[in-house]
Write a protein that holds these residues in place. Structure first.
Motif, PDB file in Angstrom:
ATOM      1  N   ASP A  59       0.868  -1.093   0.098  1.00  0.00           N
ATOM      2  CA  ASP A  59       0.453   0.265  -0.113  1.00  0.00           C
ATOM      3  C   ASP A  59       0.849   0.696  -0.166  1.00  0.00           C
ATOM      4  OD1 ASP A  59       1.398  -0.359   2.209  1.00  0.00           O
ATOM      5  OD2 ASP A  59      -1.096  -0.133   3.002  1.00  0.00           O
ATOM      6  N   GLY A  60       2.364   1.444  -0.108  1.00  0.00           N
ATOM      7  CA  GLY A  60       3.116   2.287  -0.381  1.00  0.00           C
ATOM      8  C   GLY A  60       3.113   3.302   0.893  1.00  0.00           C
ATOM      9  N   LYS A  61       3.678   2.265   2.240  1.00  0.00           N
ATOM     10  CA  LYS A  61       4.440   2.391   3.234  1.00  0.00           C
ATOM     11  C   LYS A  61       5.166   2.150   3.062  1.00  0.00           C
ATOM     12  CE  LYS A  61       0.055   3.340   4.796  1.00  0.00           C
ATOM     13  NZ  LYS A  61      -1.272   2.911   6.036  1.00  0.00           N
ATOM     14  N   LEU A  62       6.851   3.200   3.307  1.00  0.00           N
ATOM     15  CA  LEU A  62       7.931   2.978   3.815  1.00  0.00           C
ATOM     16  C   LEU A  62       7.395   2.375   5.041  1.00  0.00           C
ATOM     17  CD1 LEU A  62       9.790   5.721   1.770  1.00  0.00           C
ATOM     18  CD2 LEU A  62       8.961   3.496   0.761  1.00  0.00           C
ATOM     19  N   LEU A  63       6.971   3.089   5.686  1.00  0.00           N
ATOM     20  CA  LEU A  63       7.391   2.800   7.480  1.00  0.00           C
ATOM     21  C   LEU A  63       5.778   1.591   8.300  1.00  0.00           C
ATOM     22  CD1 LEU A  63       8.944   3.254   9.728  1.00  0.00           C
ATOM     23  CD2 LEU A  63       7.422   5.331  10.687  1.00  0.00           C
ATOM     24  N   GLY A  64       6.575   0.568   8.468  1.00  0.00           N
ATOM     25  CA  GLY A  64       5.719  -1.189   9.082  1.00  0.00           C
ATOM     26  C   GLY A  64       6.127  -0.310  10.514  1.00  0.00           C
ATOM     27  N   THR A  65       5.031  -1.569  11.291  1.00  0.00           N
ATOM     28  CA  THR A  65       4.894  -2.146  12.259  1.00  0.00           C
ATOM     29  C   THR A  65       5.086  -3.686  12.414  1.00  0.00           C
ATOM     30  OG1 THR A  65       3.279  -0.203  13.101  1.00  0.00           O
ATOM     31  CG2 THR A  65       3.896  -1.883  14.928  1.00  0.00           C
ATOM     32  N   LEU A  66       6.197  -3.804  13.488  1.00  0.00           N
ATOM     33  CA  LEU A  66       6.521  -5.425  13.786  1.00  0.00           C
ATOM     34  C   LEU A  66       7.199  -5.245  15.083  1.00  0.00           C
ATOM     35  CD1 LEU A  66       6.529  -7.869  12.930  1.00  0.00           C
ATOM     36  CD2 LEU A  66       9.313  -7.532  12.168  1.00  0.00           C
ATOM     37  N   ALA A  67       6.138  -6.553  16.071  1.00  0.00           N
ATOM     38  CA  ALA A  67       6.188  -6.881  17.063  1.00  0.00           C
ATOM     39  C   ALA A  67       6.556  -5.239  18.171  1.00  0.00           C
ATOM     40  CB  ALA A  67       8.128  -7.348  17.362  1.00  0.00           C
ATOM     41  N   GLY A  68       5.823  -4.870  17.823  1.00  0.00           N
ATOM     42  CA  GLY A  68       5.638  -3.385  18.117  1.00  0.00           C
ATOM     43  C   GLY A  68       6.217  -1.801  18.279  1.00  0.00           C
ATOM     44  N   ARG A  69       7.059  -2.186  17.347  1.00  0.00           N
ATOM     45  CA  ARG A  69       7.781  -1.043  17.303  1.00  0.00           C
ATOM     46  C   ARG A  69       8.284  -0.534  15.827  1.00  0.00           C
ATOM     47  NH1 ARG A  69       9.902  -3.960  21.095  1.00  0.00           N
ATOM     48  NH2 ARG A  69      11.363  -3.593  22.308  1.00  0.00           N
ATOM     49  N   PRO A  70       8.678   0.430  15.235  1.00  0.00           N
ATOM     50  CA  PRO A  70       8.545   0.959  14.124  1.00  0.00           C
ATOM     51  C   PRO A  70       9.914   0.338  12.909  1.00  0.00           C
ATOM     52  CG  PRO A  70       8.415   3.534  14.796  1.00  0.00           C
ATOM     53  CD  PRO A  70       8.552   2.054  15.945  1.00  0.00           C
ATOM     54  N   ALA A  71       9.474  -0.137  12.009  1.00  0.00           N
ATOM     55  CA  ALA A  71       9.961  -1.224  10.961  1.00  0.00           C
ATOM     56  C   ALA A  71       9.789  -0.249  10.029  1.00  0.00           C
ATOM     57  CB  ALA A  71       9.814  -2.451  11.026  1.00  0.00           C
ATOM     58  N   ALA A  72      11.131  -0.874   8.941  1.00  0.00           N
ATOM     59  CA  ALA A  72      11.336  -0.380   7.926  1.00  0.00           C
ATOM     60  C   ALA A  72      12.157  -2.095   6.422  1.00  0.00           C
ATOM     61  CB  ALA A  72      11.822   0.700   7.729  1.00  0.00           C
ATOM     62  N   LEU A  73      11.585  -1.859   5.413  1.00  0.00           N
ATOM     63  CA  LEU A  73      12.948  -3.423   5.268  1.00  0.00           C
ATOM     64  C   LEU A  73      13.835  -2.523   3.701  1.00  0.00           C
ATOM     65  CD1 LEU A  73      11.851  -6.055   4.573  1.00  0.00           C
ATOM     66  CD2 LEU A  73      10.158  -6.021   3.299  1.00  0.00           C
ATOM     67  N   VAL A  74      14.677  -2.318   3.739  1.00  0.00           N
ATOM     68  CA  VAL A  74      15.891  -1.923   3.029  1.00  0.00           C
ATOM     69  C   VAL A  74      16.194  -2.554   1.585  1.00  0.00           C
ATOM     70  CG1 VAL A  74      15.599   0.793   4.522  1.00  0.00           C
ATOM     71  CG2 VAL A  74      16.865  -1.276   4.117  1.00  0.00           C
TER      72      VAL A  74
END
Lengths: 321, 321
Positions: free
Chosen positions: B87-102
């Motif tokens: 859905d076009g977002k650079l920032l997600g959430t994983l294990a209750g923390r902000p997370a990003a895939l690069v």
């Protein structure tokens, strides 16, 4: 989490130059293996794991482990395969430590194994046992029934500081196990540490076994007992007999259990529970104050031991004969 | 070494399912980044880094960092490129923390940079500065000249416990820098932490820049000063003017320095040295007793500061104008 040995650029390039693995593209320390330093390498050919063996591994045992991995890989078992150097050696030296390069195994360990994972584990363990039958190396199990009492004696009077009455309870169990431990079960190479974090899956399929640094020659069924303890208890301490049945059925579909192995399962499970209770107890009492690493709870294995003490016969583990 | 957040199988699969990156094959925690938890992922398409942002990063700053990486990658700079979710977002959430895939950047950092590495670094930094010119985001440098005194005040009277007289020496330097800090130098996006471990090479070629979590808007030449400190001193504390010349010539071959930038280099180097002296001092005084992590030595930067105090003019850094 491992303590990482610093490797200089020159040492690394010189070491990698000894292997026919292509051009080094990346080199990352990974947070796996409490005993050793592990690095994930990418080259233009493939991915590899470079392991530096730290103090807790006896260097004299390394040829046993590395030759075993090579033997098992040649038999078709999916496990890290040692890459020989250009002069044919599996063991090298890097940063003053014994070091080995092995193929990288894709897959992830399952934090909450389900019944089907236990079945796959059983099959893979039986394949490992069959593939190991003609392995020529020999390594005594340093943590077999003869090794438990010396370990317990090192814990000494401080044992009861972990749990009131624990010392007496372990002492009684040791008396029982030493008097009744089965001597004549089929023996061979066992992994001896097949916990979920050493078993990789891709989706529902088992993709390989790793971390053979406790492998040794001992009763094959003792390996099963270690896995019944490690895979078939729920977080609340209850024993999941459906998982145990799946594990045993998976195993028996590849290597049928002999009657004496089957009947020995309850005492083998008691022994396996005591073995991990004792090593965890020892680590618990040895951790320096203020350390960041939290040792694993020994009492988890006291509960498992008590469960197996209540087991009348092997049918309690779910497999009919 | 990072403290790793535990990620469950379900959370991970659900997170990865949001991205068009193929099938997950492996997932390893890596020992890089003191501030965040980093994992190296293999999929059947490529390799990626998954970062979980831990407490020390302000979540409000994350869009600045991630949009910057995307901006720079589109300009052709080699750096980790954020992978947008479906859905076009650079920032997600994983294990209750902000997370990003690069994207994963191949390459290795150089533990002992040579002259040619400094030249390559200079060129890449100048490219970063040019590529960042039209980046629309803005982030104040939290550790600029206005941030040093508050940091020093937090260290307080314990400063002299690290080195006798250190408090007075820092205090005098702060007075000087605050009175003389150049205000009107060309500004733009700077990396602000381009130490050797954030610059990857493949052989002699620079393959990319990583770890933009101190990036901000500030004087471009201040970034150069940080690098003169981080790359051009030898382990014995001596300043290697050949390396400094190579760094400055490499930089100027891509983006020529303006006269006022060139002339400001000595005070910028003093400021950069004080900035790292202060953060290291603060960390040194903040580390709990018994911690396994050894903080970096603040006095290394005191020596660097003293060197720059003796510099009469920018020619001491090896570049003629």
């Amino acid at each position: 989490m491992a303590v990482y040995t610093e490797v200089t650029d020159e040492e690394l390039n010189s070491f990698i130059g000894n292997y026919d693995v292509g051009r080094l593209l990346s080199f990352k320390g990974i947070a796996e293996g409490v005993e050793n330093s592990n690095f994930l390498l990418h080259t233009d050919k493939a991915s590899y794991i470079l392991t530096l063996y730290e103090k807790r591994v006896n260097p004299d045992d390394l040829p046993y482990f590395l030759n075993l991995l090579q033997h098992l890989a040649r038999k078709g078992l999916s496990c890290p395969t040692p890459v020989p150097s250009r002069d044919g050696k599996l063991l090298g030296t890097l940063a003053g430590r014994p070091a080995a390069l092995v193929t990288f195994l894709e897959g992830m360990w399952v934090k909450r194994p389900r019944v089907d994972h236990c079945s796959e584990l059983g099959k893979a363990m039986a394949e490992l046992h069959l593939d190991g039958m003609d392995y020529e190396g020999y390594r005594k199990n340093a943590l077999d029934v003869t090794g438990w009492r010396p370990l317990f004696e090192q814990c000494g009077a401080r044992t009861d500081s972990v749990h009131a009455g624990l010392g007496a309870e372990i002492s009684r169990e040791l008396d029982y196990l030493e008097a009744n431990w089965p001597a004549d079960l089929p023996k061979g190479v066992i992994h001896a540490d097949l916990f979920p974090d050493n078993v990789f899956f891709l989706g529902d399929e088992l993709s390989g076994l790793i971390d053979f640094y406790f492998a040794c020659n001992d009763a094959l069924a003792y390996d099963i007992a270690i896995c019944l303890n490690a895979w078939c208890f729920e977080h609340d301490g209850s024993f999941n007999v459906t998982k145990a049945r799946a594990l045993l059925k998976g195993y028996a579909s590849v290597r049928p259990l002999e009657t004496d192995e089957y009947e020995a399962l309850p005492i083998l499970c008691r022994g396996a529970a005591l073995r991990f209770l004792l090593t965890r107890l020892y680590d618990w009492l040895s951790v320096p104050q203020g350390a960041l690493v939290t040792p694993k709870d020994p009492l988890e294995y006291l509960k498992k031991l008590r469960f197996h003490q209540t087991v009348g016969n092997a049918q309690a583990y779910g497999l009919e004969r």
